[in-house]
Design an enzyme around this catalytic site. Structure first.
Site, short mmCIF file in Angstrom:
data_model
loop_
_atom_site.label_atom_id
_atom_site.label_comp_id
_atom_site.label_asym_id
_atom_site.label_seq_id
_atom_site.Cartn_x
_atom_site.Cartn_y
_atom_site.Cartn_z
N LEU A 198 9.28 -21.76 -3.87
CA LEU A 198 8.41 -20.75 -3.25
C LEU A 198 7.01 -20.77 -3.84
O LEU A 198 6.83 -20.81 -5.06
CB LEU A 198 9.04 -19.36 -3.47
CG LEU A 198 8.17 -18.16 -3.10
CD1 LEU A 198 7.96 -18.07 -1.58
CD2 LEU A 198 8.81 -16.86 -3.61
N ASP A 249 0.82 -1.21 0.00
CA ASP A 249 0.00 0.00 0.00
C ASP A 249 0.86 1.27 0.00
O ASP A 249 1.94 1.28 0.58
CB ASP A 249 -0.92 -0.01 1.24
CG ASP A 249 -2.09 0.93 1.08
OD1 ASP A 249 -2.35 1.40 -0.05
OD2 ASP A 249 -2.77 1.19 2.09
N HIS A 285 2.34 3.12 -9.20
CA HIS A 285 2.14 1.66 -9.33
C HIS A 285 3.35 1.03 -10.02
O HIS A 285 3.80 -0.05 -9.65
CB HIS A 285 0.86 1.37 -10.09
CG HIS A 285 -0.38 1.77 -9.34
ND1 HIS A 285 -0.60 1.41 -8.03
CD2 HIS A 285 -1.47 2.50 -9.71
CE1 HIS A 285 -1.76 1.91 -7.61
NE2 HIS A 285 -2.31 2.58 -8.61
C1 IPE Z 1 -5.59 -2.73 -0.33
O1 IPE Z 1 -5.23 -1.40 -0.44
C2 IPE Z 1 -5.53 -3.40 -1.67
C3 IPE Z 1 -4.22 -3.56 -2.26
C4 IPE Z 1 -3.08 -3.16 -1.75
C5 IPE Z 1 -4.21 -4.23 -3.53
P1 IPE Z 1 -6.30 -0.25 -0.64
O2 IPE Z 1 -5.51 1.01 -0.68
O3 IPE Z 1 -7.16 -0.54 -1.79
O4 IPE Z 1 -7.17 -0.35 0.69
P2 IPE Z 1 -8.01 0.75 1.46
O5 IPE Z 1 -9.03 1.25 0.51
O6 IPE Z 1 -7.06 1.83 1.86
O7 IPE Z 1 -8.58 0.04 2.63
C1 IPE Z 2 -1.68 0.15 -3.32
O1 IPE Z 2 -1.40 1.50 -3.43
C2 IPE Z 2 -1.78 -0.52 -4.67
C3 IPE Z 2 -3.13 -0.94 -5.05
C4 IPE Z 2 -4.21 -0.77 -4.35
C5 IPE Z 2 -3.24 -1.58 -6.31
P1 IPE Z 2 -2.55 2.58 -3.41
O2 IPE Z 2 -2.87 2.96 -4.82
O3 IPE Z 2 -3.69 2.12 -2.60
O4 IPE Z 2 -1.80 3.78 -2.67
P2 IPE Z 2 -2.46 4.87 -1.75
O5 IPE Z 2 -3.13 4.17 -0.61
O6 IPE Z 2 -3.44 5.63 -2.59
O7 IPE Z 2 -1.32 5.71 -1.31
MG MG Z 3 -4.12 2.38 -0.60
#
Ligand code: IPE
Ligand code: IPE
Ligand code: MG
Length: 253
Positions: free
Chosen positions: A143, A32, A49
């Protein structure tokens, strides 16, 4: 000859299996913070990303080097469809790129890829690439790399409930004989150990619907760094924190 060989390496290189008193069998990572990373660097979210995928390569390699049994990565949740069409498209493109660029090395390293989640909602190209990766590496014995794409923990449990109900309805399963093991055997992760360590980067402290059943007794570690900045050192640190945790599983030792 040194009488007291240092347990931990003083240098800053990656740690080795023998440096750890105990290692998890199954690590799950909620990657995240890509969006915040992009914002911080005044870049488009897709770049966040992309940078996240770069971080990921090293983490997978290190997991393999450490001889950890299973690694589960949250790449795209059932809720992530709620993002803009543009961002979803960027993530889908990255999924294709990732498999195209990594599959040879992963296969050569005997990594077994499993997709957690419902593939039918994915675009054809992505679905085909995922199925190919699973088929190509299905007999590998190294793995276990689980990649969660269009995954939701609740959706996974609903799916298991449906499967079990169908078996019961057809008479091949006695409802009274359903155990925790039976349920586990109908999850995507069947045959794998429960999650021992769950890492979520970026400082958020929630599960966001990841591996709800499998994390029942997982240890949680929340490194404050954004995922694209997460390094092997941060990973080693999280693994060391895990090593220092006392797990009780409800007992009193
Ligand atoms: C969880 O992160 C999903 C992934 C990392 C793929 P999100 O950023 O989508 O989750 P919330 O919305 O903050 O809970
Ligand atoms: C996690 O990073 C990746 C996915 C959910 C695919 P985010 O895109 O949720 O990053 P933040 O939370 O907005 O910083
Ligand atoms: Mg996020």
């Amino acid at each position: 000859m040194a009488l007291f060989a240092p347990k931990r390496r003083p240098h800053h290189g990656p740690m080795h299996r023998e440096d750890f008193a105990k290692l998890p069998r199954h690590v799950a990572i909620i990657m995240d913070g890509n969006g915040r990373w992009a914002k911080k660097h005044k870049l488009a979210v897709a770049m966040g990303h992309r940078q996240g995928v770069e971080a990921l390569r090293e983490i997978i390699r290190h997991t393999d080097d450490l001889g950890i049994e299973a690694l589960s990565l949250y790449a795209f949740s059932t809720e992530n469809w709620n993002r803009s069409a543009e961002e979803v498209a960027a993530l889908m493109a990255l999924i294709l790129e990732f498999f195209a660029s990594e599959i040879d090395e992963l296969d050569a390293k005997n990594v077994r890829i499993l997709i957690l989640g419902e593939k039918s909602r994915l675009p054809d190209k992505q679905r085909e690439a995922l199925v190919r990766a699973e088929e190509r590496t299905g007999k590998n014995t190294g793995l276990r790399l689980n990649i969660a794409i269009n995954y939701g923990g609740r959706a996974e449990l609903v799916r298991a409930a449906r499967e079990l109900a169908l078996l019961a309805q057809s008479g091949s399963l006695d409802p009274a004989r359903i155990t925790e093991r039976t349920v586990a055997d109908h999850l995507y992760t069947r045959g794998q150990p429960d999650v021992d360590l769950l890492i979520r980067t970026s400082g958020e402290m929630r599960l966001s619907n990841f591996l709800l059943y499998q994390c029942a007794y997982a240890e949680f570690v929340f490194p404050p760094v954004l995922w694209p900045d997460f390094t092997v050192r941060d990973y080693d640190q999280a693994l060391q924190v895990f090593g220092g945790r006392q797990r009780r599983f409800g007992g009193r030792t």
